[in-house]
Design an enzyme around this catalytic site. Structure first.
Site, mmCIF file in Angstrom:
data_model
loop_
_atom_site.group_PDB
_atom_site.id
_atom_site.type_symbol
_atom_site.label_atom_id
_atom_site.label_comp_id
_atom_site.label_asym_id
_atom_site.label_seq_id
_atom_site.Cartn_x
_atom_site.Cartn_y
_atom_site.Cartn_z
ATOM 1 N N LYS A 77 -56.175 19.680 -36.226
ATOM 2 C CA LYS A 77 -55.005 20.470 -35.873
ATOM 3 C C LYS A 77 -54.053 20.499 -37.063
ATOM 4 C CE LYS A 77 -51.568 20.903 -32.160
ATOM 5 N NZ LYS A 77 -51.101 20.350 -30.872
ATOM 6 N N SER A 152 -49.601 23.839 -27.913
ATOM 7 C CA SER A 152 -49.642 24.094 -29.336
ATOM 8 C C SER A 152 -51.024 23.949 -29.962
ATOM 9 C CB SER A 152 -48.679 23.134 -30.056
ATOM 10 O OG SER A 152 -49.087 21.790 -29.892
ATOM 11 N N SER A 176 -49.672 20.566 -24.539
ATOM 12 C CA SER A 176 -50.237 21.293 -25.673
ATOM 13 C C SER A 176 -51.747 21.241 -25.794
ATOM 14 C CB SER A 176 -49.612 20.798 -26.980
ATOM 15 O OG SER A 176 -48.261 21.197 -27.059
#
Length: 475
Positions: A77, A152, A176
């Site tokens: 990520k 996210s 997220s």
């Protein structure tokens, strides 16, 4: 044999162990998928082809096959640092930043034998529940590229749902992992606070942010979770005294594969935000919940409707913590002007908070944690909608008005952040599709350390619904 990306991560792991495919062959296959699909979907912001191939060769030659994720492709990520690889945090303010050291979760995945193919798309500093930053193209939903992928961990979800990765790790501070999993038709697991040493939540403000897996199947999610936990000599290498309850009954993968047990489930459509915002459930969300309820009843589980007690402290306290977290963003002077409007609003509000306001918010959320666990203590797990609405269009969120933007995020995903506050495990599962073919899911909330119950229930539901056989149009 089917194309490699058609296989589950567990099946690929078995092919690797048997020597029927090499780490380099598997890495090359997924890199080719990324080259073809990423330009239209925005799953990756950086692809490290050469480094990935070298890493695959290194794994094949030097990493023991007993490593839990041996040879399996993954992604970092873009909120996580990997030494020598650009890390943008989804922000124009971080353009050109190349870290010299890697974050622990990256090192943990490497030690587990995974092969990183690059950095997956994330919104600015991971703050929004959607992945549409000004620093990169938006992460687009593989089921309909006009729609967003959530956030996210939006890039990670897009990569898995479109077959650019077999599974992917993410982080979850208010939903997220679970939000993009729901939007993209995946399994997304938020572990208990304190379970994953490299992403335990204990070091984050209010204990919100933990790391967890996104996958197409329950077993794949469990396989990745085991790799993220990274046992040493059969024991979890905890860094803090505080830790999640753990029964040490072997890898979570075994629990997910077996899928055994009958449980008492609560069914709930109330949330911690009900007293502060107008929360309305779309018909597609209630239909998904009904599908899951019917399936669990038919499998012999006990179900009972329940509801949270009214509460007017959660919303302002959570807002305070979200703003306080943004106050720590490394942007000063001219860099502040490069922040997006929502981030700038959060930073401004956060830096204006007093110590007293922050202390009171932390105390209120700690009290909420205790109350929430008490209220649901009679159930083995509690079932809620995953999201209140269908996946949102790209550009749907207000880009100028921070207050309205925050309200939109709450109204789309009212059922997720309360599990970060309480530290409880939760899993999102895709159970149905809308008339337009969009995935809709449900969420199961577990007791502290209740991952095994969640995985067992998820596997049983997966066997009944067979969601792993669905493919988005881009597949």
């Amino acid at each position: 044999m089917a194309d490699l990306h058609e296989l589950t991560a567990l099946e690929l792991w078995q092919e690797l162990k048997a020597g029927r495919v090499s780490p380099r062959e598997l890495t090359s296959h997924y890199l080719d998928r990324i080259e073809r699909l990423n330009p239209q979907l925005g799953a990756f912001v950086t692809v490290t082809r050469d480094e990935a191939l070298r890493r695959a060769d290194h794994v094949a030659e030097h990493v023991p096959k007993t490593a839990p994720l041996w040879g399996l492709p993954s992604g970092d990520k873009d909120l996580w640092m990997r030494a020598g690889v650009p890390t943008g945090f989804g922000s124009r303010a971080m353009a050109g930043f190349v870290p010299e050291e890697s974050d622990e979760i990256v090192e943990t995945l490497d030690a587990a034998g995974a092969v990183s193919l690059g950095k997956t798309n994330a919104p600015e500093f991971g703050l929004p529940a959607y992945t549409e930053s000004l620093a990169a193209p938006p992460a687009r939903n593989p089921w309909n590229p006009e729609l967003g992928a959530g956030g996210s961990s939006g890039g990670a979800a897009v990569a898995v749902a479109s077959g650019m990765l077999p599974f992917a790790p993410g982080s979850d501070g208010g939903g997220s992992v679970r939000i993009p999993a729901a939007a993209c038709g995946l399994v997304g697991l938020k572990p208990s606070r304190g379970l994953v040493p490299a992403g335990s939540g204990i070091a984050s403000l209010a204990g919100l942010v933990v790391d967890g897996p996104l996958a197409r199947t329950t077993a794949d999610a469990a396989l990745l979770l085991d790799g993220m936990i990274a046992k040493r000599n059969g024991r979890i290498d905890h860094h803090y005294t505080l830790r999640a309850p753990y029964d040490d009954d072997g890898p979570f993968l075994g629990t997910a594969v077996r899928g055994e047990g009958r449980f008492q489930l609560g069914v709930m459509t109330t949330s911690a935000w009900d007293g502060a915002y107008d929360i309305s459930l779309a018909p597609e969300a209630t239909d998904a919940l009904a599908t899951a309820v019917d399936a669990f009843v038919s499998m012999g589980h006990g179900l009972e409707e329940t509801a949270l007690e009214p509460d007017d402290t959660y919303a302002p306290a959570f807002r305070t913590i979200w703003q306080a977290g943004a106050a720590r963003i490394p942007a000063e002077g001219e860099a502040l002007a490069l922040l997006e409007p929502l981030t700038a609003w959060l930073v401004e509000r956060g830096r204006a908070l007093s110590a007293r306001e922050l202390s009171e918010a932390l105390s209120l959320l700690t009290a909420y944690e205790r109350s929430f666990i008490r209220q649901l203590s009679s159930f083995d797990a509690v079932l809620t909608p995953a999201m209140a609405l269908t996946p949102r269009p790209v550009g749907w969120y207000d880009q100028e008005d921070g207050e309205r933007n925050f309200a939109q995020q709450v109204q789309y995903t009212p059922f997720t952040s309360m599990l970060n506050v309480t530290g409880l495990p939760a899993i999102v599962l895709p159970v149905s599709q809308t008339a337009d073919g969009l995935p809709m899911g449900v969420q199961l909330i577990g007791r502290p350390g209740g991952e095994r119950t969640l995985l067992s229930l998820a596997t049983q539901l997966e066997r009944r619904i067979r969601w792993q056989e669905r493919r988005p149009p881009v597949w």
